[in-house]
Write a protein that holds these residues in place. Sequence first.
Motif, PDB file in Angstrom:
ATOM      1  N   UNK A 160       0.673  -1.091   0.038  1.00 19.47           N
ATOM      2  CA  UNK A 160      -0.014   0.126   0.062  1.00 19.47           C
ATOM      3  C   UNK A 160       0.701   1.210  -0.034  1.00 19.47           C
ATOM      4  N   UNK A 161       0.317   2.318  -0.463  1.00 19.17           N
ATOM      5  CA  UNK A 161       1.058   3.654  -0.363  1.00 19.17           C
ATOM      6  C   UNK A 161       2.118   3.818  -1.468  1.00 19.17           C
ATOM      7  N   UNK A 162       2.154   2.964  -2.630  1.00 22.00           N
ATOM      8  CA  UNK A 162       3.421   3.219  -3.558  1.00 22.00           C
ATOM      9  C   UNK A 162       2.724   3.640  -4.580  1.00 22.00           C
ATOM     10  N   UNK A 163       3.422   4.926  -5.066  1.00 22.18           N
ATOM     11  CA  UNK A 163       2.995   5.631  -6.353  1.00 22.18           C
ATOM     12  C   UNK A 163       4.383   5.598  -7.335  1.00 22.18           C
ATOM     13  N   UNK A 164       4.450   5.141  -8.519  1.00 25.16           N
ATOM     14  CA  UNK A 164       5.516   5.345  -9.162  1.00 25.16           C
ATOM     15  C   UNK A 164       5.312   5.959 -10.404  1.00 25.16           C
ATOM     16  N   UNK A 165       6.597   6.435 -11.329  1.00 24.77           N
ATOM     17  CA  UNK A 165       6.560   7.101 -12.440  1.00 24.77           C
ATOM     18  C   UNK A 165       7.544   6.503 -13.253  1.00 24.77           C
ATOM     19  N   UNK A 166       7.561   5.073 -13.670  1.00 22.14           N
ATOM     20  CA  UNK A 166       8.690   4.215 -14.322  1.00 22.14           C
ATOM     21  C   UNK A 166       8.786   4.700 -15.732  1.00 22.14           C
ATOM     22  N   UNK A 167      10.138   4.378 -16.095  1.00 22.22           N
ATOM     23  CA  UNK A 167      10.679   5.185 -17.464  1.00 22.22           C
ATOM     24  C   UNK A 167      11.233   3.991 -18.035  1.00 22.22           C
ATOM     25  N   UNK A 168      11.073   4.113 -19.465  1.00 25.22           N
ATOM     26  CA  UNK A 168      11.766   3.146 -20.267  1.00 25.22           C
ATOM     27  C   UNK A 168      13.313   3.170 -20.313  1.00 25.22           C
ATOM     28  N   UNK A 169      13.954   2.015 -20.043  1.00 26.45           N
ATOM     29  CA  UNK A 169      15.453   1.973 -19.921  1.00 26.45           C
ATOM     30  C   UNK A 169      16.022   2.230 -21.066  1.00 26.45           C
ATOM     31  N   UNK A 170      15.354   1.955 -22.352  1.00 25.69           N
ATOM     32  CA  UNK A 170      15.843   2.345 -23.878  1.00 25.69           C
ATOM     33  C   UNK A 170      15.934   3.995 -23.930  1.00 25.69           C
ATOM     34  N   UNK A 171      14.931   4.692 -23.530  1.00 22.60           N
ATOM     35  CA  UNK A 171      15.127   6.188 -23.487  1.00 22.60           C
ATOM     36  C   UNK A 171      16.337   6.838 -22.758  1.00 22.60           C
ATOM     37  N   UNK A 172      16.412   6.093 -21.380  1.00 19.86           N
ATOM     38  CA  UNK A 172      17.437   6.601 -20.506  1.00 19.86           C
ATOM     39  C   UNK A 172      18.853   6.552 -21.290  1.00 19.86           C
ATOM     40  N   UNK A 173      18.938   5.364 -21.843  1.00 16.43           N
ATOM     41  CA  UNK A 173      20.089   4.960 -22.639  1.00 16.43           C
ATOM     42  C   UNK A 173      20.303   6.033 -23.591  1.00 16.43           C
ATOM     43  N   UNK A 174      19.217   6.555 -24.327  1.00 17.92           N
ATOM     44  CA  UNK A 174      19.657   7.511 -25.341  1.00 17.92           C
ATOM     45  C   UNK A 174      20.390   8.734 -24.708  1.00 17.92           C
ATOM     46  N   UNK A 175      19.821   9.230 -23.582  1.00 12.87           N
ATOM     47  CA  UNK A 175      20.191  10.374 -23.130  1.00 12.87           C
ATOM     48  C   UNK A 175      21.540  10.213 -22.533  1.00 12.87           C
ATOM     49  N   UNK A 176      21.938   8.910 -21.901  1.00 10.00           N
ATOM     50  CA  UNK A 176      23.177   8.685 -21.407  1.00 10.00           C
ATOM     51  C   UNK A 176      24.278   8.589 -22.372  1.00 10.00           C
ATOM     52  N   UNK A 177      23.838   8.203 -23.517  1.00 14.18           N
ATOM     53  CA  UNK A 177      24.766   8.000 -24.693  1.00 14.18           C
ATOM     54  C   UNK A 177      25.169   9.526 -25.285  1.00 14.18           C
ATOM     55  N   UNK A 178      24.066  10.431 -25.075  1.00 17.72           N
ATOM     56  CA  UNK A 178      24.511  11.703 -25.512  1.00 17.72           C
ATOM     57  C   UNK A 178      25.251  12.568 -24.505  1.00 17.72           C
ATOM     58  N   UNK A 179      25.050  12.184 -23.067  1.00 18.51           N
ATOM     59  CA  UNK A 179      25.722  12.768 -22.147  1.00 18.51           C
ATOM     60  C   UNK A 179      27.270  12.463 -22.236  1.00 18.51           C
ATOM     61  N   UNK A 180      27.482  11.102 -22.434  1.00 18.14           N
ATOM     62  CA  UNK A 180      28.772  10.411 -22.186  1.00 18.14           C
ATOM     63  C   UNK A 180      29.624  10.929 -23.311  1.00 18.14           C
ATOM     64  N   UNK A 196       2.679   9.036 -13.915  1.00 12.21           N
ATOM     65  CA  UNK A 196       2.545   8.621 -12.597  1.00 12.21           C
ATOM     66  C   UNK A 196       1.217   7.821 -12.130  1.00 12.21           C
ATOM     67  N   UNK A 197       1.456   6.708 -11.533  1.00 12.78           N
ATOM     68  CA  UNK A 197       0.405   5.966 -11.060  1.00 12.78           C
ATOM     69  C   UNK A 197       0.710   4.961  -9.847  1.00 12.78           C
ATOM     70  N   UNK A 198      -0.335   4.522  -9.087  1.00 12.15           N
ATOM     71  CA  UNK A 198      -0.141   3.762  -8.143  1.00 12.15           C
ATOM     72  C   UNK A 198       0.240   2.353  -8.621  1.00 12.15           C
ATOM     73  N   UNK A 199       1.129   1.783  -7.824  1.00  9.91           N
ATOM     74  CA  UNK A 199       1.496   0.492  -8.266  1.00  9.91           C
ATOM     75  C   UNK A 199       0.397  -0.611  -8.250  1.00  9.91           C
ATOM     76  N   UNK A 200      -0.621  -0.310  -7.556  1.00  5.38           N
ATOM     77  CA  UNK A 200      -1.841  -1.485  -8.056  1.00  5.38           C
ATOM     78  C   UNK A 200      -2.374  -1.129  -9.483  1.00  5.38           C
ATOM     79  N   UNK A 201      -2.433   0.029 -10.285  1.00  3.95           N
ATOM     80  CA  UNK A 201      -2.611   0.169 -11.395  1.00  3.95           C
ATOM     81  C   UNK A 201      -1.684  -0.183 -12.399  1.00  3.95           C
ATOM     82  N   UNK A 202      -0.311  -0.361 -11.930  1.00  5.25           N
ATOM     83  CA  UNK A 202       0.587  -0.815 -12.855  1.00  5.25           C
ATOM     84  C   UNK A 202       0.591  -2.366 -12.976  1.00  5.25           C
TER      85      UNK A 202
END
Length: 265
Positions: A160-180, A196-202
């Motif tokens: 109970x009480x968990x809300x997340x805003x998860x992100x796609x790893x591939x999208x993060x990888x694109x940003x990391x490559x540019x930063x690197x 952003x949504x409660x873990x229950x909805x995910x």
Amino acid sequence: MKTVLITGGSGLLGQRVIPLLLAQGVCVRALSRRPGLNTPRLTWIQGDLRDPLAVPQALAGADTLLHLATQPLQPGADLALAQPLLQALPASGIQHAVYMSIAHLERMQSMPYYREKLDIERRFEACGVPLTLQRSTQFHEFVVQVLQRLTLGHLTLIPTGVTLQPVEARAVAHHLAQLTVGEPAGRVRDLAGPDSMPLEHLARQWQLQQGRRPTLLRLPLPIPLFRAWQHQAAVGTAAQAVGRAWSSWLADAAPEDTQLQARGA
């Protein structure tokens, strides 16, 4: 030509970053206990970050470090992995260090892993090598792994009480490559998924994607990870929204990313 030493190259994020770096003409040296196949401009180095002799050898000839290696299920492991790097960096030829971290660390200090990540951030900032620090919310793939561990048959336990805003790893990888391949930028804007949504909805959407009728049991699970997640701040407009939303990612994800199986986090 830029040469990047990447740690954790065989992991979830590393596997996505390496092809992007190669596509930009970068030479990549990947340090891993499970090396892959060498290809043009990609050299795998078999070794352990906890070996103080292996780290200087791996750093030799590189001008940029991308540190992705992490072991969230082993307390103390991340600091043990980072410390030999931090000790070797000042005497190396590294001119730019890039560290991948996690959003909301200051609010999640009830869990040892998150305390370690924040400590490592501060050590990188103090090591004297120009730094780029990228944080993101939890990856879609990691949320799936958590749901797998919480599922018994057709029943998924929901803290109970968990809300997340998860992100796609591939999208993060694109940003990391540019930063690197870019110049040191200090701490950059956090990355998060669009929703952003409660873990229950995910969990409900994940079960539907598995072809099962959603069966959820909400419980106040006293587990450090979930206690830490309960204290996360809302991402809001502070983070940059990237990648596909959870439902869209689930619809397109490869079966091995979403099916129940015993995999490490």
